[in-house]
Design an enzyme around this catalytic site. Structure first.
Site, short mmCIF file in Angstrom:
data_model
loop_
_atom_site.label_atom_id
_atom_site.label_comp_id
_atom_site.label_asym_id
_atom_site.label_seq_id
_atom_site.Cartn_x
_atom_site.Cartn_y
_atom_site.Cartn_z
N LYS A 86 0.81 -1.22 0.00
CA LYS A 86 0.00 0.00 0.00
C LYS A 86 0.84 1.27 0.00
CE LYS A 86 -4.11 -1.94 0.12
NZ LYS A 86 -5.06 -1.80 -1.00
N GLU A 108 -10.40 4.89 2.52
CA GLU A 108 -11.12 3.73 3.02
C GLU A 108 -10.09 2.63 3.26
OE1 GLU A 108 -9.74 2.14 -0.49
OE2 GLU A 108 -10.56 4.15 -0.19
N SER A 376 1.94 -9.58 -0.64
CA SER A 376 1.54 -8.17 -0.63
C SER A 376 1.62 -7.52 0.73
CB SER A 376 0.11 -8.04 -1.17
OG SER A 376 -0.78 -8.86 -0.43
#
Length: 409
Positions: A86, A108, A376
């Site tokens: 992210k 969000e 990830s």
């Protein structure tokens, strides 16, 4: 991609008229920024000196021997600052928000990794930060909520609907409609109206570009297959897009949940419950009932518990350039454990879907083949969910004792 932000029949802009001017400013600013070498260098510098890129491509000899078949490599996005991919997108959008003169960002989050990354970069850049998160997700990912608050972010619990990622996204859009003058909606995945899918996927493509160089150096060629988990789709877009038409097979792994019935999974492919639809500002494949209402979803991982999917991935799958499969919750927990005990790597439950899909198929491949699995994120945030899935009585006792002592003090 078309000039209107379409990827085939997917994408586009279906937004309230009140957001039109703000969206046009964002599109223009993004295009200008991506043509500005100074901005691109600033993004690269932050990725390297703040987040710690490039992340390594790790060969897993023990796991390969345990599974048999193809040679297994992991792209280690879990080693980014904040523990997930992210950060790649948040750095880019955070710097873009500053460039546009916005002093506030909203976001969000499902698993909380995007929320933490947004809070970190907001602190670094001096931006006011508000995070919308489903109340259900807050309960199962509270360690991330704790850090968001400590970093100065306002965390808003969303109790409507299923109280998960879909509902958090709805609330973030409502905020943007009210505060567009000073606020940038720092969306966490490659979904939403133009230019968000392209923008998020673009910043995340650093993952695949690195794998290209690393695989040539370590394997001597591109991998035969690449696996990534697929919720909204940002990590999958990031590692897949640089390899489209390269000869490497690209495999997305969705949340198979606990079954194939309505509300038992979060699969947007290989299921009759998903079809073309328009919601949350864009067109893509959504899980819908016969009346077109968005369905409930289920996954052991909060980050994959989403009703839609990136229009980029929907288009690539339709073209046959990405193959979609899924993994059930039980299979995910087993893959999580197998990686941990064989390699000493604690992957996020989201990433463990990709691990599950990768090792399932690696076993039937040749020893001369190689696969890359995108890790990830790391699994620290999942300690409560994993302990529950493993029925760890000792952990339950620890929590009970700790809360008892805290109550006394």
């Amino acid at each position: 991609m078309s000039d209107e932000g379409y990827f085939g029949q997917y994408g586009g802009s279906y937004i309230p008229e009140i957001l039109f001017n703000s969206q046009q400013q964002l599109i223009e600013s993004f295009r200008e920024a991506m043509a500005d070498e100074c901005f691109l260098q600033q993004v690269k510098s932050e990725m390297q000196n703040y987040s710690g890129r490039p992340t390594p491509l790790t060969y897993c000899g023990n796991l390969t021997q345990s599974v048999g078949g193809a040679q297994i490599y992991l792209k280690r996005e879990d080693l980014n600052h904040s523990g997930a991919h992210k950060m790649n997108n948040v750095i880019g959008q955070g710097l873009l928000a500053k460039r546009m003169g916005k002093n506030r960002v909203i976001a969000e989050t499902g698993a909380g990794q995007h929320g933490v990354a947004t809070a970190l970069v907001s602190a670094r850049l001096g931006l006011e930060c508000t995070i919308y998160m489903g109340a259900h997700d807050i309960k199962r990912q509270y360690p991330n909520v704790f850090w968001m608050k400590q970093l100065g972010a306002t965390v808003v619990p969303v109790t409507t609907g299923s109280a998960t990622l879909k509902d958090a996204l709805d609330e973030a859009i409502r905020d943007w409609c009210t505060n567009y003058d000073n606020t940038h909606y720092l969306i966490g995945t490659s979904c939403g109206c133009e230019p968000f899918p392209e923008m998020v996927a673009g910043f995340q493509s650093v993952i695949g570009e690195e794998v290209k160089e690393q695989s040539i150096a370590q394997i001597g060629r591109y991998p035969d297959r690449i696996y990534a988990c697929v919720g909204g789709g940002s990590n999958a877009c990031g590692i897949f897009l640089p390899f489209v038409n390269s000869g490497t097979e690209l495999v997305g792994v969705e949340a198979g949940g606990i079954g194939d019935g309505p509300g038992e999974h979060a699969k947007r492919f290989n299921t009759e419950q998903a079809r073309f639809g328009i919601a949350q500002g864009y067109a893509t494949r959504f899980l819908q009932d016969d009346q077109g209402q968005l369905q409930e979803t289920q996954s052991i991982s909060a980050g994959l518990d989403y009703v839609g999917v990136s229009p980029i991935l929907a288009d690539l799958e339709q073209q046959g350039k990405v193959r979609m499969t899924s993994a059930r919750d039980t299979e995910v927990v087993e893959a999580f454990k197998l990686l941990m005990v064989n390699e000493g790597i604690v992957a996020a439950l989201e990433s463990s879907h990709a691990i599950a899909g990768g090792i399932r198929e690696a076993a039937s491949m040749k020893a001369t083949d190689s696969i890359v699995i995108n890790v990830s994120g790391r699994g620290d945030k999942d300690i409560f969910n994993v302990a529950k899935a493993l029925n760890d009585v000792a952990f339950d006792d620890f929590i009970e004792d700790y809360l008892g002592e805290a109550a006394k003090s």
